[in-house]
Design an enzyme around this catalytic site. Structure first.
Site, PDB file in Angstrom:
ATOM      1  N   TYR A 125      20.667 110.174  27.012  1.00 58.02           N
ATOM      2  CA  TYR A 125      21.272 108.939  26.501  1.00 58.02           C
ATOM      3  C   TYR A 125      22.396 109.240  25.515  1.00 58.02           C
ATOM      4  O   TYR A 125      22.157 109.825  24.454  1.00 58.02           O
ATOM      5  CB  TYR A 125      20.202 108.087  25.825  1.00 58.02           C
ATOM      6  CG  TYR A 125      20.702 106.787  25.247  1.00 58.02           C
ATOM      7  CD1 TYR A 125      20.927 105.691  26.059  1.00 58.02           C
ATOM      8  CD2 TYR A 125      20.936 106.661  23.883  1.00 58.02           C
ATOM      9  CE1 TYR A 125      21.379 104.483  25.534  1.00 58.02           C
ATOM     10  CE2 TYR A 125      21.380 105.459  23.342  1.00 58.02           C
ATOM     11  CZ  TYR A 125      21.601 104.378  24.167  1.00 58.02           C
ATOM     12  OH  TYR A 125      22.048 103.190  23.646  1.00 58.02           O
ATOM     13  N   ASN A 197      20.191 116.718  23.926  1.00 56.77           N
ATOM     14  CA  ASN A 197      20.420 115.462  23.214  1.00 56.77           C
ATOM     15  C   ASN A 197      19.122 115.047  22.530  1.00 56.77           C
ATOM     16  O   ASN A 197      18.732 113.887  22.546  1.00 56.77           O
ATOM     17  CB  ASN A 197      20.856 114.387  24.230  1.00 56.77           C
ATOM     18  CG  ASN A 197      21.294 113.089  23.582  1.00 56.77           C
ATOM     19  OD1 ASN A 197      22.125 113.083  22.692  1.00 56.77           O
ATOM     20  ND2 ASN A 197      20.720 111.983  24.030  1.00 56.77           N
ATOM     21  N   SER A 235      16.647 113.127  24.477  1.00 55.17           N
ATOM     22  CA  SER A 235      16.256 113.854  25.688  1.00 55.17           C
ATOM     23  C   SER A 235      16.963 115.197  25.831  1.00 55.17           C
ATOM     24  O   SER A 235      18.048 115.412  25.284  1.00 55.17           O
ATOM     25  CB  SER A 235      16.501 113.055  26.978  1.00 55.17           C
ATOM     26  OG  SER A 235      15.866 111.801  26.939  1.00 55.17           O
ATOM     27  N   SER A 273      11.910 110.628  23.965  1.00 53.15           N
ATOM     28  CA  SER A 273      12.745 111.729  24.426  1.00 53.15           C
ATOM     29  C   SER A 273      12.326 112.104  25.839  1.00 53.15           C
ATOM     30  O   SER A 273      11.149 112.355  26.102  1.00 53.15           O
ATOM     31  CB  SER A 273      12.595 112.941  23.501  1.00 53.15           C
ATOM     32  OG  SER A 273      13.511 113.952  23.835  1.00 53.15           O
ATOM     33  N   GLY A 274      13.275 112.116  26.749  1.00 52.61           N
ATOM     34  CA  GLY A 274      12.987 112.497  28.125  1.00 52.61           C
ATOM     35  C   GLY A 274      13.272 113.969  28.320  1.00 52.61           C
ATOM     36  O   GLY A 274      14.423 114.365  28.489  1.00 52.61           O
TER      37      GLY A 274
END
Length: 363
Positions: A125, A197, A235, A273-274
């Site tokens: 993101y 990120n 992420s 967070s992915g």
């Protein structure tokens, strides 16, 4: 500028010539960076496993540290154990257009026919620094990244899909690294590329040094976050490539170990967070492409494959952990301060302060 230019070396195993994912023979990386003042800071990065990937899959496996993110095509990777496309990395709201452009690339490579395409596209993101709802990534940007993909040195920092990213409270982005090891069967290379990120400033550790504490917000400010934004949200996508002959379950194990590197540097797989990892091996070639082909079963009922001996997996685990750690550190060193959406600024990790922190702690 990279971590080793500052005297920061992660681990003990040697690197490949570029210290990049492209040290794995045949792997290529391309970026398209999209920037327009004051609020457009985004792009797309592609990782091409080999030049014939559209018609010759490779074995692959995936891992999820935390699932607040998306990587398309993973169900088929898990089911079949195969990667059938180039890999795209972009921002959260551009996954669809990148996926569609990769479908088009496969159709262009294979021609029309009775087959399907489930490309792998991962996202992080960038809405804190980019007008993410403006849908600025378009199909032509994906094509440009594919056309420019090269097997040489890889640009890092504020490039491609990493343009608008933030990592541990500093400017984030794209980073890469590699490791090699010699065996009785020859040399194996493990390469990693990350789109970082993620993370919180106070948890950042490099070689055990609490860099996030030693380089505080009074020296390098953290970006001003919206009130409802939970620290550590964001992420990380980790792509692992190797020429070691791994079967799908071994690729999955390699992807899983890259998550240990995220944790070693202070990432905890925060709630929003992915943190998604994909590993592929280029060694077993000759796997037929997916299609409804009446000749496939009769002409090639068996496909010979190779695999790394289980006793060598621990060494490969070490390589992927080291390479992933260094790739994330390379993000922080290469990234440049960026002011984007709403005037928000993500400051780069100051090299002198970073070097001072490392030297002070180690001294």
């Amino acid at each position: 500028m990279r971590a080793r230019d500052l005297g920061v070396v992660v681990g003990e195993h040697p690197t490949g010539p570029y210290n990049a994912i492209t040290d794995v023979a045949g792997v290529r990386v391309g970026h398209t960076t999209i920037q327009q003042a004051p609020a457009v800071n985004t792009g797309v990065t592609v990782v091409v496993p080999h030049s014939g990937i559209w018609t010759e899959p490779v074995f692959a496996g995936a891992h999820r540290l935390n699932g607040s993110g998306e990587m398309t095509g993973l169900e088929w990777v898990r089911e079949s154990g195969e990667l059938t496309s180039a890999i795209g990395l972009t921002n959260t709201h551009s996954v669809g257009v990148v996926r569609d452009a990769l479908v088009d690339a496969q159709v262009q490579a294979r021609g029309e026919g009775l087959y399907w395409s489930l490309p792998v596209v991962g996202e992080t993101y960038d809405g804190l620094l980019n007008d993410i709802n403006g849908h600025h990534v378009r199909a032509e940007h994906v094509r440009a990244a594919l056309d420019s993909a090269t097997d040489g040195p890889v640009a890092e920092g504020n490039v491609g899909g990493g343009t608008g990213m933030i990592c541990h409270g500093f400017k984030g982005g794209i980073g890469t690294a590699s490791r090699v090891t010699d065996t009785a069967a020859g040399r194996y290379t493990v390469g990693v590329l990350v789109q970082a990120n993620h993370g919180r400033r106070e948890r950042l550790r490099v070689n055990g040094v609490p860099v996030g504490e030693l380089v505080g917000a009074d020296e390098v400010p953290t970006p001003e976050m919206p009130r409802a934004y939970e620290p550590g949200s964001g992420s990380i996508i980790v792509i692992v490539a190797t020429d070691a002959p791994l079967l799908p379950h071994q690729c999955t194990r390699l992807a899983q170990r890259s998550a240990l590197a995220v944790g070693a540097l202070g990432g905890t797989g925060e709630q929003y967070s992915g943190d998604l990892m994909l590993a592929f091996s280029t060694a077993n070639r000759g796997i037929p492409p997916y299609a409804w082909d009446e000749n496939t079963e009769t002409e090639r009922p068996e496909i010979p494959v190779r695999m790394v001996a289980p006793q060598l997996m621990t060494r490969l685990f070490d390589l992927v952990i080291e390479a992933t750690e260094e790739a994330i550190v390379n993000v922080l060193v290469a990234a440049e301060t960026l002011t984007g959406r709403d005037g928000r600024t993500a400051h780069a990790l100051d090299h002198n302060l970073f070097r001072r922190a490392m030297q002070h702690w180690e001294g």
